[in-house]
Design an enzyme around this catalytic site. Structure first.
Site, PDB file in Angstrom:
ATOM      1  CE  LYS A   1      24.606  32.841   6.997  1.00  0.00           C
ATOM      2  NZ  LYS A   1      25.905  32.429   6.457  1.00  0.00           N
TER       3      LYS A   1
ATOM      4  CD1 TRP B   1      20.803  32.895   7.955  1.00  0.00           C
ATOM      5  CD2 TRP B   1      20.279  31.266   6.504  1.00  0.00           C
ATOM      6  NE1 TRP B   1      21.827  31.983   7.968  1.00  0.00           N
ATOM      7  CE2 TRP B   1      21.532  30.973   7.094  1.00  0.00           C
ATOM      8  CE3 TRP B   1      19.754  30.391   5.562  1.00  0.00           C
ATOM      9  CZ2 TRP B   1      22.248  29.832   6.763  1.00  0.00           C
ATOM     10  CZ3 TRP B   1      20.467  29.255   5.238  1.00  0.00           C
ATOM     11  CH2 TRP B   1      21.713  28.979   5.837  1.00  0.00           C
TER      12      TRP B   1
ATOM     13  CB  THR C   1      28.594  24.775 -12.528  1.00  0.00           C
ATOM     14  OG1 THR C   1      29.800  25.471 -12.208  1.00  0.00           O
ATOM     15  CG2 THR C   1      28.615  23.408 -11.862  1.00  0.00           C
TER      16      THR C   1
ATOM     17  CD  GLU D   1      26.790  21.513  -9.383  1.00  0.00           C
ATOM     18  OE1 GLU D   1      25.765  21.746 -10.045  1.00  0.00           O
ATOM     19  OE2 GLU D   1      27.464  22.403  -8.841  1.00  0.00           O
TER      20      GLU D   1
HETATM   21  N1  LIG Z   1      13.475  26.447 -10.601  1.00  0.00           N
HETATM   22  C1  LIG Z   1      14.489  27.105 -10.032  1.00  0.00           C
HETATM   23  N2  LIG Z   1      14.265  28.072  -9.124  1.00  0.00           N
HETATM   24  C2  LIG Z   1      15.287  28.737  -8.553  1.00  0.00           C
HETATM   25  N3  LIG Z   1      16.565  28.500  -8.823  1.00  0.00           N
HETATM   26  C3  LIG Z   1      16.853  27.555  -9.718  1.00  0.00           C
HETATM   27  C4  LIG Z   1      15.856  26.811 -10.360  1.00  0.00           C
HETATM   28  N4  LIG Z   1      16.460  25.933 -11.174  1.00  0.00           N
HETATM   29  C5  LIG Z   1      17.771  26.110 -11.052  1.00  0.00           C
HETATM   30  N5  LIG Z   1      18.036  27.108 -10.177  1.00  0.00           N
HETATM   31  C6  LIG Z   1      19.343  27.627  -9.777  1.00  0.00           C
HETATM   32  O1  LIG Z   1      20.308  27.259 -10.746  1.00  0.00           O
HETATM   33  C7  LIG Z   1      21.363  26.532 -10.106  1.00  0.00           C
HETATM   34  C8  LIG Z   1      21.944  25.529 -11.055  1.00  0.00           C
HETATM   35  O2  LIG Z   1      22.457  26.199 -12.177  1.00  0.00           O
HETATM   36  P1  LIG Z   1      23.744  25.698 -12.949  1.00  0.00           P
HETATM   37  O3  LIG Z   1      24.075  24.302 -12.619  1.00  0.00           O
HETATM   38  O4  LIG Z   1      23.460  26.034 -14.373  1.00  0.00           O
HETATM   39  O5  LIG Z   1      24.972  26.585 -12.469  1.00  0.00           O
HETATM   40  P2  LIG Z   1      25.024  27.746 -11.404  1.00  0.00           P
HETATM   41  O6  LIG Z   1      24.712  27.193 -10.065  1.00  0.00           O
HETATM   42  O7  LIG Z   1      24.181  28.881 -11.886  1.00  0.00           O
HETATM   43  O8  LIG Z   1      26.558  28.147 -11.490  1.00  0.00           O
HETATM   44  P3  LIG Z   1      27.750  27.815 -10.441  1.00  0.00           P
HETATM   45  O9  LIG Z   1      27.413  26.551  -9.743  1.00  0.00           O
HETATM   46  O10 LIG Z   1      28.948  27.694 -11.295  1.00  0.00           O
HETATM   47  O11 LIG Z   1      27.795  28.982  -9.536  1.00  0.00           O
HETATM   48  C9  LIG Z   1      20.736  25.929  -8.892  1.00  0.00           C
HETATM   49  O12 LIG Z   1      21.676  25.590  -7.915  1.00  0.00           O
HETATM   50  C10 LIG Z   1      19.773  27.025  -8.464  1.00  0.00           C
HETATM   51  O13 LIG Z   1      20.423  27.981  -7.692  1.00  0.00           O
HETATM   52 MG   LIG Z   2      25.775  25.868  -8.896  1.00  0.00          MG
END
Ligand SMILES: Nc1ncnc2c1ncn2[C@@H]1O[C@H](COP(=O)(O)OP(=O)(O)OP(=O)(O)O)[C@@H](O)[C@H]1O
Ligand SMILES: [Mg+2]
Ligand SMILES: Nc1ncnc2c1ncn2[C@@H]1O[C@H](COP(=O)(O)OP(=O)(O)OP(=O)(O)O)[C@@H](O)[C@H]1O
Ligand SMILES: [Mg+2]
Lengths: 542, 542
Positions: A439, A444, A185, A330
């Site tokens: 919070k 929220w 991630t 994931e």
């Molecule tokens: N269209 C979208 N709008 C808002 N958020 C988004 C969108 N697409 C993806 N995301 C955000 O990106 C995340 C997924 O990103 P990625 O798997 O690249 O790792 P990360 O969540 O940024 O990093 P880590 O999980 O290691 O903290 C999602 O869980 C969400 O929070």
């Molecule tokens: Mg993530």
């Protein structure tokens, strides 16, 4: 009683087999790392991927071995993927934008045995290779003529290494649940976590992604995957493309507006996918040059929330359909796509944009629900938000090494860490990350909503909302703002602008101006660091 | 090393779950057997399918039990399917057009324990039920008010039976390879053979069918499956439709031109699928009435070879895209679809029709090859024909009861019994059935080509070519012709018309005029019977 249908395991190399057989002459065009635009075909990629598999096999790599790639989107990277998977090994895409120590940590965590590396990243690899104990071989994605001087050990030029193959090799076969790929991630909310894709999940994800109500990909499309293969599988395009036999245009290392425009135009690209910032760069380039997009029909925008202005510009000024999408490493990564159901297909103007600014609905193969902290499912009313949980054949059931097990429950639901609501039409909207949500008095407050609102102010370049400890409410919002160059908005200006557009009790208690907001390696706002910077901050209301 | 992705078995009830969750209000419109047009929704169908499952469970039916359906395409039939599958039992669609003895034989072979039956088929079932030893329950797809007097035992009206459910029931779960459905082949070339679909094969087939380069189905489509659910799963539409949440229009028992037109128009159908004869009836109706098809965008035509004239009329006169398709009960049934690859997407006129008259190319998930009698693969040159063999996750690996095992080989290839060639672009064309092909001096003559040519003569209503024993050549072709009413073409007329359009040595040695050509219950030419009728026929050349 079992059915009497064939056992035909869902293996990734069948995707490239199909491409070679049914679409052998279709082109794959790459902006090469060496410079020129190079052209190949699925037949050729298939032949060379088999050769990659043969060579890996001969070098002693096979079932279960993690083979890293540190490379841009090119045809060679695709060949490496299929060659690695075809011998039963696991491609492990490394994100070169991560900090050096993170890359070392990830490679050691994955125990990568070999690496395919682009010329671009040779200096980086030279610095870290010694720290990766498991590494036995470095294959540089170039030919002998372009091989640089290097301090690396056991290093060979890809083309030279390939040429040692006989071309007589057949894919290995194994169970479809065998691991095929690995990706960590982005590390936005903590340490990057490893996700281990299987052949089955990759193939099913490729099918799901290509469906008419998802990306809607056909052999008649020309696809430009701007989103890197190291960013969650290029959102599946490296698998869906070969599956359907679409022409691919691989941008290599150049993702600036001019370079992307050049490919879109010269190769008559019909479909593309990238994060919002890439599209902003492209639109800026188009506005500066007055260029148009006569071939491009559809873009998928995700990775972070797609600003409304981006959708409007694409659709109104360039006649390009925007599909907002949400996903995560994931999830292989597709979670939801915002295509229009028949009930809203006829909407226009703001009503249409209201839908399109949501992250969309899940295709068949992804289940989702929103729960409160006690795991009670929330209504689909378009406002009650909670933890977004998902299930599906291309969703992780665990992280590599067993970290983060609290995110997976007994019934198979994975807690995404995102906070969202779902409307009566089934459209989901992300309001926050669970770790970022503020919070206040037990209720929220959505930081994404505050930020989207604040950046609507003409003098604001960027904004981030974080929770600050408050003796009465537990937490109250602080808005951190970067001003546009030459502009001097005050706290009062900004709060006045926001006032009335959001619930009274959501209004920030204070505004702090900074020169810069910290970002992760992949360009997302790094709220953990930001919260550290403002630790002990005292709100005027406290 | 296995991937760390979720175990999310591909189970059919997840298709209807998804429909109810994401497309709950979408309509399913049926021409009911009782008469009127009735409307329901996916949410409602889902609720009632769960009730079917509950009632079956309570009546003691479950995992592995074969439950027959003898019914037209209606919403109730769909509910029955999902209810049966959701309790782990196996829907067994019976083709009511088969001869009565065939139906009895099939039901006994399958050991059907219960049957869902339409009012239409009550008289038929009354005659045969006694001969089916395993049958314990008859559920008549109607309500109490419409229940007729009957001599059947253990019979109940569907609605009454359903009402006894509490509504509190959850789908059973089981391995995705569990049998889900059963269908016997049409019996054109011999006795019908049972095919046993699994949940996995049905779900994968639904995905394959919906892909943009296959049928290309979206939630914004309105689908009219004219092809019956008892004819090879309505070509997958009963599964693909719910999967993507498309509005369904179910034609009930009326498949004549006027009735189909009425639904196409009133329900604004965008997509439909049927065998050529159904479409001929529709076009005749349109020509007689001057009606148009403003909503219909695409039709899939298969089951037997689609005459070129049909494609031309649809495309030129009604602006409806034609997709020629080939498949068989053993393939769930989709094998190939004739959508256009980018290389031929720009073709027009005859060049385009030349492609469209082929049966098409296989989507990802179907592999095909053509071999000679020694299993040697033939080149893709568009002329060398041989046995067509296929592989895939929705292809049978055996027939029920183990008959026909010679059609399945060690490497997983299934011999379709069809004869075909494949062109360099990957497009497959069926030239014959292996059992029908005429072997003259060791070389093969395509009967389909002779027939297609002969029916091009303006005075010919129908034509069938069969091989007649010949002392020198082994076999030589005889053309059996039904003249159009009031027309009197002679043997010389017909041969003169064909001359020069086909290789000299393919020309029929004789023409026989008959009043009628025998057909199977599903409307295909019954060459076995025809060959019997002409046994001992002496050719003038012998
Ligand atoms: N269209 C979208 N709008 C808002 N958020 C988004 C969108 N697409 C993806 N995301 C955000 O990106 C995340 C997924 O990103 P990625 O798997 O690249 O790792 P990360 O969540 O940024 O990093 P880590 O999980 O290691 O903290 C999602 O869980 C969400 O929070
Ligand atoms: Mg993530
Ligand atoms: N588009 C098409 N063009 C030519 N033939 C077709 C086409 N579609 C299907 N067919 C024929 O129909 C066959 C499949 O039909 P089906 O499964 O209904 O049973 P059948 O083959 O007619 O009967 P049986 O196998 O019992 O003899 C194919 O094998 C092929 O011969
Ligand atoms: Mg057959």
């Amino acid at each position: 009683m079992l059915g009497l249908m064939q056992e035909w395991p869902l293996l990734c190399h069948k995707l490239i087999d199909n491409a070679a057989r049914q679409h052998g002459e279709r082109e794959i065009v790459s902006r090469s790392i060496e410079g020129p635009i190079v052209r190949t075909t699925y037949a050729e990629i298939h032949r060379r991927a088999l050769q990659v598999a043969e060579r890996l096999d001969r070098d002693g790599f096979g079932l279960g071995d993690r083979i890293a790639t540190l490379a841009w989107n090119t045809a060679r990277h695709i060949e490496a993927w299929y060659g690695i998977m075809g011998v039963g090994a696991i491609y492990h895409t490394l994100n070169p934008r991560l900090f050096r120590e993170q890359i070392v940590w990830i490679m050691n965590n994955a125990e990568d045995k070999a690496i395919f590396v682009d010329l671009t990243f040779m200096p980086l690899l030279e610095k870290i290779a010694g720290a990766v104990k498991s590494l036995r071989k470095v294959i540089v994605l170039t030919d002998k003529a372009h091989m640089p001087q290097t301090t690396l050990q056991n290093v060979v030029a890809y083309e030279q290494w390939l040429d040692e193959g006989t071309g007589a090799f057949a894919w290995k076969t194994f169970d479809e649940n065998t691991a095929a790929g690995m990706c960590y991630t982005s590390g936005t909310t903590g340490d990057p976590k490893g996700v281990l894709y299987s052949h089955r999940s990759n193939v099913l994800h490729a099918m799901i992604a290509a469906m008419p109500d998802a990306m809607g990909l056909s052999s008649r499309d020309t696809i430009l995957p701007v989103v890197p293969m190291f960013h969650a599988n290029a959102w599946g395009l490296g698998q869906s493309g070969p599956m359907i036999g679409a022409k691919l245009v691989m941008p290599g290392s150049k993702m600036d507006g001019a370079s992307i425009y050049e490919l879109l135009d010269a190769e008559k690209v019909t479909f593309s996918a990238a994060v919002p910032t890439v599209w902003m760069m492209l639109l800026q380039h188009l506005e500066e040059t007055g260029k148009k997009l006569p071939y491009l029909k559809k873009v998928v925008i995700g990775g972070s929330s797609c600003p409304r202005a981006l959708t409007t510009k694409f659709q109104d000024n360039y006649d390009v359909e925007v599909i907002h999408a949400w996903g995560m490493t994931e999830m292989s990564p597709l979670g939801t796509l915002c295509t229009l159901k028949p009930d809203c297909a006829g909407l226009e103007g703001d009503a249409r944009l209201d839908i399109q600014s949501k992250q969309g609905y899940p295709p068949f193969g992804v289940e989702m629900k929103v729960t409160d902290d006690d795991n009670k499912e929330q209504p689909w009313d378009g406002k009650t938000f909670g933890r977004l949980k998902v299930r599906g054949p291309a969703v992780a059931r665990a992280y590599y090494g067993g970290v983060g097990s609290e995110q997976f429950d007994q019934e198979g639901w994975f807690d995404t860490g995102d906070v969202a609501h779902i409307d009566p039409g089934g459209y989901m909207q992300i309001t926050d990350r669970a770790k970022d949500v503020i919070k206040s008095g037990g209720e929220w407050i959505s930081t994404i909503e505050l930020e989207n609102l604040a950046v609507g102010h003409p003098d604001v370049a960027e904004a981030a909302a974080i929770g600050i400890q408050h003796s009465k409410w537990g937490e109250r919002p602080l808005l951190v703002v970067v001003r546009k160059p030459g502009r001097e908005p005050t706290k009062t200006d900004i709060l006045a602008f926001m006032n009335g557009k959001v619930a009274k009790w959501w209004m920030p208690d204070d505004v702090a101006f900074v020169g810069e907001i910290p970002h992760t390696a992949t360009g997302k706002i790094q709220k953990t660091t930001l919260r550290q910077q403002f630790r002990g901050y005292r709100l005027p209301t406290d």
